[in-house]
Design an enzyme around this catalytic site. Structure first.
Site, PDB file in Angstrom:
ATOM      1  N   GLY A  18       0.812  -1.217   0.000  1.00  0.00           N
ATOM      2  CA  GLY A  18       0.000   0.000   0.000  1.00  0.00           C
ATOM      3  C   GLY A  18       0.847   1.269   0.000  1.00  0.00           C
ATOM      4  N   ARG A  22      -3.043   8.002   4.058  1.00  0.00           N
ATOM      5  CA  ARG A  22      -3.192   8.859   5.235  1.00  0.00           C
ATOM      6  C   ARG A  22      -1.862   9.412   5.753  1.00  0.00           C
ATOM      7  NH1 ARG A  22      -6.734   4.248   7.989  1.00  0.00           N
ATOM      8  NH2 ARG A  22      -5.573   3.067   6.431  1.00  0.00           N
ATOM      9  N   THR A  90      -6.500  -5.565   0.951  1.00  0.00           N
ATOM     10  CA  THR A  90      -5.651  -6.558   1.622  1.00  0.00           C
ATOM     11  C   THR A  90      -5.933  -7.982   1.128  1.00  0.00           C
ATOM     12  OG1 THR A  90      -7.248  -6.485   3.455  1.00  0.00           O
ATOM     13  CG2 THR A  90      -5.225  -5.231   3.730  1.00  0.00           C
ATOM     14  N   ASN A 242      -0.979   4.525  10.612  1.00  0.00           N
ATOM     15  CA  ASN A 242      -1.683   4.965   9.412  1.00  0.00           C
ATOM     16  C   ASN A 242      -1.459   6.435   9.105  1.00  0.00           C
ATOM     17  OD1 ASN A 242      -3.028   2.465   8.590  1.00  0.00           O
ATOM     18  ND2 ASN A 242      -4.015   2.645  10.580  1.00  0.00           N
ATOM     19  N   ASN A 402      44.941  15.866   1.585  1.00  0.00           N
ATOM     20  CA  ASN A 402      44.910  14.466   1.142  1.00  0.00           C
ATOM     21  C   ASN A 402      44.399  14.303  -0.276  1.00  0.00           C
ATOM     22  OD1 ASN A 402      42.340  15.287   1.958  1.00  0.00           O
ATOM     23  ND2 ASN A 402      41.708  13.194   2.457  1.00  0.00           N
TER      24      ASN A 402
HETATM   25  C1  UD1 Z   1      -6.558  -3.302   8.112  1.00  0.00           C
HETATM   26  C2  UD1 Z   1      -7.750  -4.225   8.333  1.00  0.00           C
HETATM   27  C3  UD1 Z   1      -8.450  -3.820   9.638  1.00  0.00           C
HETATM   28  C4  UD1 Z   1      -7.492  -3.848  10.779  1.00  0.00           C
HETATM   29  C5  UD1 Z   1      -6.239  -3.012  10.500  1.00  0.00           C
HETATM   30  C6  UD1 Z   1      -5.197  -3.259  11.561  1.00  0.00           C
HETATM   31  C7  UD1 Z   1      -8.548  -4.837   6.114  1.00  0.00           C
HETATM   32  C8  UD1 Z   1      -9.595  -4.645   5.078  1.00  0.00           C
HETATM   33  N1  UD1 Z   1      -8.667  -4.124   7.220  1.00  0.00           N
HETATM   34  O1  UD1 Z   1      -7.073  -1.983   7.928  1.00  0.00           O
HETATM   35  O2  UD1 Z   1      -9.538  -4.714   9.887  1.00  0.00           O
HETATM   36  O3  UD1 Z   1      -8.117  -3.392  11.964  1.00  0.00           O
HETATM   37  O4  UD1 Z   1      -5.663  -3.368   9.223  1.00  0.00           O
HETATM   38  O5  UD1 Z   1      -4.069  -2.446  11.412  1.00  0.00           O
HETATM   39  O6  UD1 Z   1      -7.675  -5.680   5.929  1.00  0.00           O
HETATM   40  N2  UD1 Z   1      -1.883  -3.416   1.659  1.00  0.00           N
HETATM   41  C9  UD1 Z   1      -1.416  -4.004   0.500  1.00  0.00           C
HETATM   42  N3  UD1 Z   1      -2.180  -3.946  -0.625  1.00  0.00           N
HETATM   43  C10 UD1 Z   1      -3.393  -3.345  -0.650  1.00  0.00           C
HETATM   44  C11 UD1 Z   1      -3.876  -2.754   0.545  1.00  0.00           C
HETATM   45  C12 UD1 Z   1      -3.098  -2.809   1.671  1.00  0.00           C
HETATM   46  O7  UD1 Z   1      -0.323  -4.573   0.487  1.00  0.00           O
HETATM   47  O8  UD1 Z   1      -4.022  -3.353  -1.720  1.00  0.00           O
HETATM   48  C13 UD1 Z   1      -1.046  -3.496   2.871  1.00  0.00           C
HETATM   49  C14 UD1 Z   1      -0.627  -2.127   3.363  1.00  0.00           C
HETATM   50  O9  UD1 Z   1       0.609  -1.760   2.800  1.00  0.00           O
HETATM   51  C15 UD1 Z   1      -0.526  -2.332   4.875  1.00  0.00           C
HETATM   52  C16 UD1 Z   1      -1.494  -3.464   5.157  1.00  0.00           C
HETATM   53  O10 UD1 Z   1      -1.773  -4.077   3.910  1.00  0.00           O
HETATM   54  O11 UD1 Z   1       0.773  -2.725   5.252  1.00  0.00           O
HETATM   55  C17 UD1 Z   1      -2.804  -2.972   5.794  1.00  0.00           C
HETATM   56  O12 UD1 Z   1      -3.422  -2.043   4.919  1.00  0.00           O
HETATM   57  P1  UD1 Z   1      -4.125  -0.727   5.464  1.00  0.00           P
HETATM   58  O13 UD1 Z   1      -4.618   0.031   4.302  1.00  0.00           O
HETATM   59  O14 UD1 Z   1      -3.274  -0.031   6.433  1.00  0.00           O
HETATM   60  O15 UD1 Z   1      -5.384  -1.376   6.207  1.00  0.00           O
HETATM   61  P2  UD1 Z   1      -6.169  -0.723   7.416  1.00  0.00           P
HETATM   62  O16 UD1 Z   1      -7.128   0.276   6.906  1.00  0.00           O
HETATM   63  O17 UD1 Z   1      -5.246  -0.315   8.468  1.00  0.00           O
HETATM   64 MG    MG Z   2      -3.238  -0.028   8.521  1.00  0.00          MG
END
Ligand code: UD1
Ligand code: MG
Length: 475
Positions: A18, A22, A90, A242, A402
Site C-alpha cells: 500500500g 493517510r 488486503t 496509518n 589528502n
Molecule cells: C486493516 C484491516 C483492519 C485492521 C487493520 C489493523 C482490512 C480490510 N482491514 O485496515 O480490519 O483493523 O488493518 O491495522 O484488511 N496493503 C497491501 N495492498 C493493498 C492494501 C493494503 O499490500 O491493496 C497493505 C498495506 O501496505 C498495509 C497493510 O496491507 O501494510 C494494511 O493495509 P491498510 O490500508 O493499512 O489497512 P487498514 O485500513 O489499516
Molecule cells: Mg493499517
C-alpha cells in the site's frame, strides 16, 4: 498439546504494497522510519525470529525500494517478493501470492507491514493457539485487542455464544458496531489452502470498493470452519501506523522504553530521559552519563563511565570506557578507545580509529584515520587518510592535504612528533618519529625522524631531540 493434528510448516506473508494515503507522503508507508529503521524492517526482523520456512513480502508502491530495505534485514534465500500490481485491498494483496502458496499444506501467518511493534513471543502464542484450538487446530486464528478508542480499525463481531462471527471495517460499520472495542490487529494465522479457497469468494461490494482479507474468516466460519480469537492485552504492540501522528507516538513509546531499560537494567544515567534519542540497538555501559539532546543511532556500543554532553550525535560507532564527548560533536562509524576525549564541536567520520587516551578537540575533523595512544589534535584541524603514532601532538590549524583533485593520498605521522600550528601536510607524505615541523610550514617531502622541518615548502634543516613526553597540551 497432545493430539494436535495441525503442526504444519510455517510460512509468513507480510503485506507491504500500500501507499498509505493517510501518511500524506510520496514515500510508501512501510518505508517510513521508526527507531531509525523502516517499518517493514521491524516486521521482517520479528518474522525471521519465528524461524519460518519462507517469508513472502507483498510489494507494490515503491516496490523496488521496499525490496532494497528488506534486503538489508533478511538473507536473500529466506525471502520471496510478490508483486501486487494494483492495490485493490488486503484480500487482493494476499491473493497476489496465490501461485506460490495455494497448494501448500502449511500454516500461513499474515502480518501487516504497518504494525511494527509486534513481538515474536506474542506471535508464537498466536501460532500455538492456532495449532491447539479444540485439540485439532483452527482454520483461522485472529489476533485481537480491546482498545479504549477503536476508531479506524476493523471490529470483531462475536455471536451470542461469544464465538467469532465476522469483522466489520470502520467505514462499513453502523453506529452500534462502532461501539465495539475489540479490534482486528490485521495479524492472523490461516490454514493456507483454506485461505486461498475462501479468497476466491470475496467481493468488493463495500464502502471502499476493496477486496478485504477481513471477509475471509467469515467465509470460513460460514462453511463450518473453526475461527479462533487470540485476545491480547498489550494494545501498543498491535498499533497500526496509518498517519504521522501515530508514527510519532510510537517513536515516543519506543524511545521511552529503551531509555527506561538502559536506566533500570544497565545503570545508565540520563539528565533528562525525555530529551534523548537512543536506538533500541544501542548497548551502553554502567555509570555512563548522558546529557539532554543526545542522539545515539544504529548499532552503537558505548562503554562504562563515559560522559556524553548535549548536542552530540553518535551513529554506528564503538566507544570504549571512560570516554568524554563534549558538546555538539558528531561521531559516525568510528572506533574510539578507552579514556579518549572528543569535542566540543568535533567531527569524527567513518573509518576513524582513536586509540586509548587520544584527544580530538574543538573544530577538528577526522576521517579514515588512526590516531595513536595519547596523541592529540586539539584545535581547528583536518586529518584525513592519516595514520598517527603515539604521543604525537598536532598543532592548531594543521591540515592533511589528502586530495590532489583526482586521488586521495595518505599521510603518515610517527610517534612523539610535534606538528607546528598551521602546518600543511601535502600527501602522500611521511613525518618520521620524533620529528618537528615549524608553524606555517608546507610539507611536500618526507621528514626524516628527529628532524625539524620549516618553511614553505618545508626543508629539513637540522637535528632535533624530542622527549618521550605525554604532557603536551598543543596550545
Ligand atoms: C486493516 C484491516 C483492519 C485492521 C487493520 C489493523 C482490512 C480490510 N482491514 O485496515 O480490519 O483493523 O488493518 O491495522 O484488511 N496493503 C497491501 N495492498 C493493498 C492494501 C493494503 O499490500 O491493496 C497493505 C498495506 O501496505 C498495509 C497493510 O496491507 O501494510 C494494511 O493495509 P491498510 O490500508 O493499512 O489497512 P487498514 O485500513 O489499516
Ligand atoms: Mg493499517
Amino acid at each position: 498439546m497432545e493430539g494436535t493434528s495441525s503442526q504444519k510448516p510455517l510460512d509468513i506473508l507480510i503485506l507491504a504494497a500500500g501507499l498509505g494515503t493517510r501518511m500524506r507522503s510520496n514515500i510508501a508507508k512501510v518505508l517510513h522510519v521508526l527507531d531509525g529503521r523502516p517499518l517493514i524492517n521491524h516486521v521482517c526482523r520479528t518474522a525471521s525470529a519465528l524461524g519460518p520456512r519462507k517469508i513472502y513480502v507483498v510489494v507494490g508502491h515503491q516496490g523496488e525500494d521496499v525490496i532494497k530495505a528488506v534486503g538489508s534485514e533478511l538473507d536473500e534465500e529466506s525471502v520471496e517478493f510478490v508483486w501486487q500490481k494494483e492495490q485493490l485491498g488486503t484480500g487482493d494483496a494476499v491473493n497476489a501470492a496465490r501461485d506460490f502458496l495455494e497448494n501448500e499444506d502449511s500454516t500461513l501467518l499474515v502480518l501487516s507491514g504497518d504494525v511494527p511493534m509486534i513481538r515474536a513471543e506474542t506471535l508464537a502464542g498466536l501460532i500455538q493457539q492456532h495449532y491447539d484450538h479444540r485439540g485439532r487446530g483452527a482454520e483461522c486464528t485472529i489476533l485481537t485487542v480491546k482498545l479504549p478508542d477503536p476508531t479506524g480499525y476493523g471490529r470483531i463481531m462475536r455471536d451470542d455464544g461469544g464465538l467469532f462471527e465476522r469483522i466489520v471495517e470502520q467505514k462499513d460499520a453502523t453506529d452500534a458496531e462502532k461501539e465495539i472495542s475489540e479490534i482486528n490487529s490485521g495479524i492472523y494465522c490461516f490454514d493456507t489452502r483454506k485461505l486461498f479457497d475462501a479468497l476466491s469468494l470475496i467481493e468488493n461490494n463495500n464502502a471502499q470498493g476493496e477486496y478485504y482479507l477481513t471477509d475471509v474468516p467469515k467465509i470460513l466460519r460460514n462453511a463450518g470452519g473453526d475461527i479462533s480469537l487470540f485476545n491480547y492485552t498489550d494494545s501498543r504492540e498491535v498499533s497500526g501506523i496509518n498517519n504521522r501522528a501515530e508514527l510519532a507516538e510510537l517513536e515516543r513509546v519506543v524511545r521511552r522504553r529503551t531509555v527506561t531499560k538502559l536506566m533500570l537494567d544497565y545503570g545508565v544515567s540520563f539528565v533528562d530521559p525525555k530529551n534523548v534519542y537512543i536506538s533500541e540497538q544501542a548497548k551502553i555501559g554502567r555509570d555512563t552519563l548522558i546529557y539532554p539532546n543526545v542522539s545515539i543511532e544504529g548499532e552503537c556500543e558505548i562503554g562504562d563511565g563515559c560522559t556524553i554532553r548535549s548536542g552530540t550525535r553518535i551513529a554506528d560507532s564503538q566507544i570504549g570506557h571512560g570516554v568524554e564527548v563534549l558538546d555538539n560533536s558528531l561521531i559516525t562509524e568510528a572506533v574510539v578507545g578507552n579514556s579518549c576525549k572528543i569535542g566540543p564541536f568535533a567531527h569524527i567520520r567513518p573509518k576513524t580509529r582513536l586509540e586509548e587516551g587520544a584527544k580530538i578537540g574543538n573544530y577538528v575533523e577526522v576521517k579514515n584515520s588512526t590516531i595513536g595512544r595519547n596523541s592529540k589534535a586539539n584545535h581547528l584541524t583536518y586529518l584525513g587518510d592519516a595514520t598517527i603514532g603515539e604521543n604525537s601532538n598536532i598543532g592548531a590549524g594543521t591540515i592533511t592535504c589528502n586530495y590532489d583533485g583526482v586521488n586521495k593520498h595518505k599521510t603518515t605521522i610517527g610517534s612523539r612528533v610535534k606538528i607546528g600550528s598551521d602546518t600543511m601536510l601535502v600527501a602522500p607524505v611521511e613525518v618520521g618519529d620524533g620529528a618537528v615541523t615549524g608553524a606555517g610550514s608546507v610539507v611536500t617531502k618526507n621528514v626524516p625522524p628527529n628532524k625539524l622541518a620549516v618553511g614553505a615548502p618545508a626543508r629539513a634543516i637540522k637535528n632535533v631531540q624530542r622527549e618521550d613526553s605525554t604532557d603536551e597540551t598543543g596550545r
